[in-house]
Design a protein around this motif. Structure first.
Motif, short mmCIF file in Angstrom:
data_model
loop_
_atom_site.label_atom_id
_atom_site.label_comp_id
_atom_site.label_asym_id
_atom_site.label_seq_id
_atom_site.Cartn_x
_atom_site.Cartn_y
_atom_site.Cartn_z
N ARG A 157 2.62 106.48 -90.04
CA ARG A 157 2.81 105.92 -91.38
C ARG A 157 3.83 104.81 -91.28
O ARG A 157 4.65 104.78 -90.35
N PRO A 158 3.79 103.84 -92.18
CA PRO A 158 4.76 102.74 -92.10
C PRO A 158 6.15 103.19 -92.50
O PRO A 158 6.33 104.12 -93.29
N VAL A 159 7.15 102.52 -91.93
CA VAL A 159 8.56 102.74 -92.29
C VAL A 159 9.14 101.41 -92.73
O VAL A 159 9.01 100.40 -92.02
N THR A 160 9.74 101.40 -93.90
CA THR A 160 10.29 100.16 -94.46
C THR A 160 11.80 100.10 -94.22
O THR A 160 12.52 101.06 -94.48
N CYS A 161 12.23 98.96 -93.71
CA CYS A 161 13.66 98.71 -93.51
C CYS A 161 14.07 97.50 -94.36
O CYS A 161 13.22 96.77 -94.89
N PHE A 162 15.36 97.30 -94.46
CA PHE A 162 15.89 96.20 -95.27
C PHE A 162 16.86 95.37 -94.45
O PHE A 162 17.62 95.90 -93.63
N LEU A 163 16.81 94.06 -94.66
CA LEU A 163 17.66 93.12 -93.95
C LEU A 163 18.60 92.44 -94.94
O LEU A 163 18.18 92.02 -96.02
N ASP A 164 19.85 92.35 -94.55
CA ASP A 164 20.85 91.63 -95.36
C ASP A 164 21.69 90.78 -94.43
O ASP A 164 22.16 91.26 -93.39
N THR A 165 21.90 89.51 -94.81
CA THR A 165 22.74 88.63 -94.01
C THR A 165 24.17 88.64 -94.56
O THR A 165 24.39 88.84 -95.75
N GLN A 166 25.11 88.43 -93.65
CA GLN A 166 26.52 88.37 -94.02
C GLN A 166 27.12 87.10 -93.42
O GLN A 166 27.09 86.90 -92.21
N SER A 167 27.65 86.24 -94.29
CA SER A 167 28.22 84.97 -93.82
C SER A 167 29.46 85.21 -92.99
O SER A 167 30.22 86.14 -93.22
N ASN A 168 29.64 84.31 -92.03
CA ASN A 168 30.88 84.25 -91.26
C ASN A 168 31.33 82.80 -91.34
O ASN A 168 31.70 82.31 -92.41
N THR A 169 31.28 82.06 -90.24
CA THR A 169 31.52 80.62 -90.35
C THR A 169 30.28 79.90 -90.87
O THR A 169 30.38 78.80 -91.41
N ALA A 170 29.12 80.50 -90.66
CA ALA A 170 27.90 79.98 -91.29
C ALA A 170 27.82 80.53 -92.71
O ALA A 170 28.14 81.70 -92.95
N VAL A 171 27.40 79.70 -93.66
CA VAL A 171 27.40 80.08 -95.07
C VAL A 171 25.97 80.19 -95.55
O VAL A 171 25.17 79.27 -95.41
N GLY A 172 25.65 81.36 -96.14
CA GLY A 172 24.32 81.58 -96.67
C GLY A 172 24.01 80.60 -97.80
O GLY A 172 24.85 80.31 -98.65
N GLY A 173 22.78 80.10 -97.79
CA GLY A 173 22.37 79.13 -98.80
C GLY A 173 22.68 77.71 -98.40
O GLY A 173 22.10 76.77 -98.95
N MET A 174 23.60 77.53 -97.45
CA MET A 174 23.93 76.20 -96.95
C MET A 174 23.46 76.02 -95.51
O MET A 174 22.82 75.03 -95.18
N ASP A 175 23.80 77.00 -94.67
CA ASP A 175 23.45 76.89 -93.25
C ASP A 175 22.19 77.69 -92.90
O ASP A 175 21.58 77.44 -91.86
N TYR A 176 21.83 78.64 -93.73
CA TYR A 176 20.63 79.44 -93.48
C TYR A 176 20.17 80.03 -94.81
O TYR A 176 20.92 80.08 -95.79
N THR A 177 18.93 80.51 -94.84
CA THR A 177 18.39 81.16 -96.03
C THR A 177 18.78 82.62 -96.00
O THR A 177 18.45 83.35 -95.05
#
Length: 452
Positions: A157-177
């Motif tokens: 059966r399928p297993v669903t996981c979740f991904l979350d990004t955490q900014s460091n020196t790279a900034v979400g929305g500016m350096d990556y989606t």
């Protein structure tokens, strides 16, 4: 006994067991006491659970002894073997029905409905990132995959996981989606070593910056997902796009400065490169002597290394101060040298030079020299070898850097003297040349006519 057949049914309509444990099922008498023994047996019917894959289908006989009855809650039980297959799957079930054993058909009148056996899966699949400290390339999405690996286990059966990004020196929305609760599904059929990937989009921002870092978190609400410490963290490094270069050149192709003057020359960020900086970039300024000489005609008053800092953008300038010297030297109307911007060693690989040289013209001020006769009086015999008369650069005059011309004139001061008394030989203009200085002479000869 023969006139009163008995009813035997399962104790419960259904049984639920974890896959890792066997299950005990029991049958009971319904309405009377036994005077002799009665035997029944169970038969299996597969449903979502499969025979000999999810459970062992074997003969199970239940025998009730004389004296047992419904009133004393007499039960006969047996253990069913459940196969722990270590496969992540949905809950499964099969059915178990009672039948009179051979020879007891007339003694058992009712056996009730089959009981349902529900197997609740308690297997887990071990999941983790298949990497850590991965290098991503800005502007190249094809290389930027975040992959979850099945470390141990198998899925039905399928297993669903979740991904979350955490900014460091790279900034979400500016350096990556950003990944915020983004789901990734480990599909049916996955087994050890299976990779399930999703693309992390890194922004090609046309900004010169240092290598940047971020983290990506893996989690799941599914009890079948076994993730180290509940949340697996991968560190990702975004490498700067090698095509992101800062274009730097001189602000203008020419400068005209006066002698003396304190002037500035500026390097500028050009529009043909990145639009802004998120890191410092240094360049060097180089002077190239032409007719103007560093130290004689001009002198830098500040460092020849210029640093453009984070936050500066197209049009930003960094300047040096130059002292145009008052050298008190008679020279050409204009002297020239060039100013060039060159790469600093550490930043050479991110620099694109454009309009990198400026021509500087220094306009001469009104410097003068003092010229006079070498002697205040000359005496010479009439008809002799003549007077050797010299013009001299007097004290206070500095080195000449261009020609200076003077002219002699004569004045007949004695009554009765005339131009017939003089032979003006070589009395043409006298020219002091480049390099002459205090005490240098330019001379000519005057002859006196013997008039008898």
């Amino acid at each position: 006994i023969l006139d009163n057949p008995v009813s035997i049914i399962w104790e419960f309509d259904s049984y639920t067991t974890p896959e890792s444990e066997d299950v005990m099922v029991c049958a009971k008498l319904v309405d009377q006491e036994l005077m002799s023994s009665i035997s029944v047996f169970a038969t299996f019917t597969a449903n979502t659970a499969e025979e000999n894959k999810d459970y062992i289908s074997s003969t199970h006989t239940l025998k009730f002894d004389p004296g047992q009855s419904s009133s004393n809650s007499s039960l006969q039980c047996t253990n069913l073997t459940i196969i722990n297959d270590r496969i992540v799957e949905d809950s499964e079930m099969f059915f178990l029905a009672l039948h009179p054993s051979p020879g007891y058909e007339t003694l058992v009148k009712f056996t009730g409905s089959p009981t349902r056996i529900i197997i609740k899966d308690d297997d887990v699949v071990k999941l983790d990132w298949n990497y850590n400290n991965v290098m991503l390339r800005e502007g190249d999405d094809l290389q930027n995959e975040a992959c979850v690996e099945v470390i141990d286990g198998e899925l039905e059966r399928p297993v669903t996981c979740f991904l979350d990004t955490q900014s460091n020196t790279a900034v979400g929305g500016m350096d990556y989606t950003d990944f915020v609760g983004t789901s990734i599904v480990i599909p049916v059929g996955s087994t050890n070593g299976t990779l399930v990937c999703t693309t992390l989009f890194v922004t090609n921002d046309n900004i010169l910056e240092d290598t940047e870092k971020l983290s990506i978190y893996l989690s799941s609400n599914d009890s079948a997902a076994s993730i180290p410490d509940g949340i697996a963290i991968a560190s990702l490094t975004i490498l700067e796009d090698p095509h992101d270069l800062v274009a730097i050149g001189m602000e203008t192709a020419t400068y005209t400065w006066n002698e003396p003057q304190q002037a500035t020359a500026c390097a500028e960020i050009m529009a043909s490169g990145v639009q802004s900086l998120e890191r410092n970039v240094s360049v060097n300024i180089v002077f190239l002597n032409e007719t103007a000489l560093e130290g004689d005609d001009f002198l830098a008053l500040s460092s020849l290394e210029l640093t453009f800092t984070a936050g500066q953008a197209v049009g930003s300038k960094e300047c040096i101060n130059v002292d145009v010297l008052d050298d008190l030297i008679v020279e050409e109307d204009f002297e020239t040298f060039t100013i060039s911007v060159t790469p600093s060693g550490v930043d050479a690989d991110v620099l694109q030079l454009e309009n990198s040289t400026s021509q500087v013209s220094i306009k001469e001020d009104n410097d003068t020299v003092t010229v006079g006769l070498q002697h205040s009086a000359y005496a010479e015999l009439e008809g002799g070898s003549g007077a050797y008369v010299c013009a001299e650069l007097l004290a206070g005059s500095r080195l000449l850097e261009r020609e200076v011309t003077v002219q002699f004139t004569t004045n007949l001061a004695t009554p009765g003297a005339s131009s017939l008394d003089l032979q003006l030989l070589n009395l043409f203009p006298l020219t002091f040349t480049y390099g002459q200085q205090d005490g240098d002479l330019q001379c000519t000869t005057i002859l006196f006519t013997k008039d008898t």
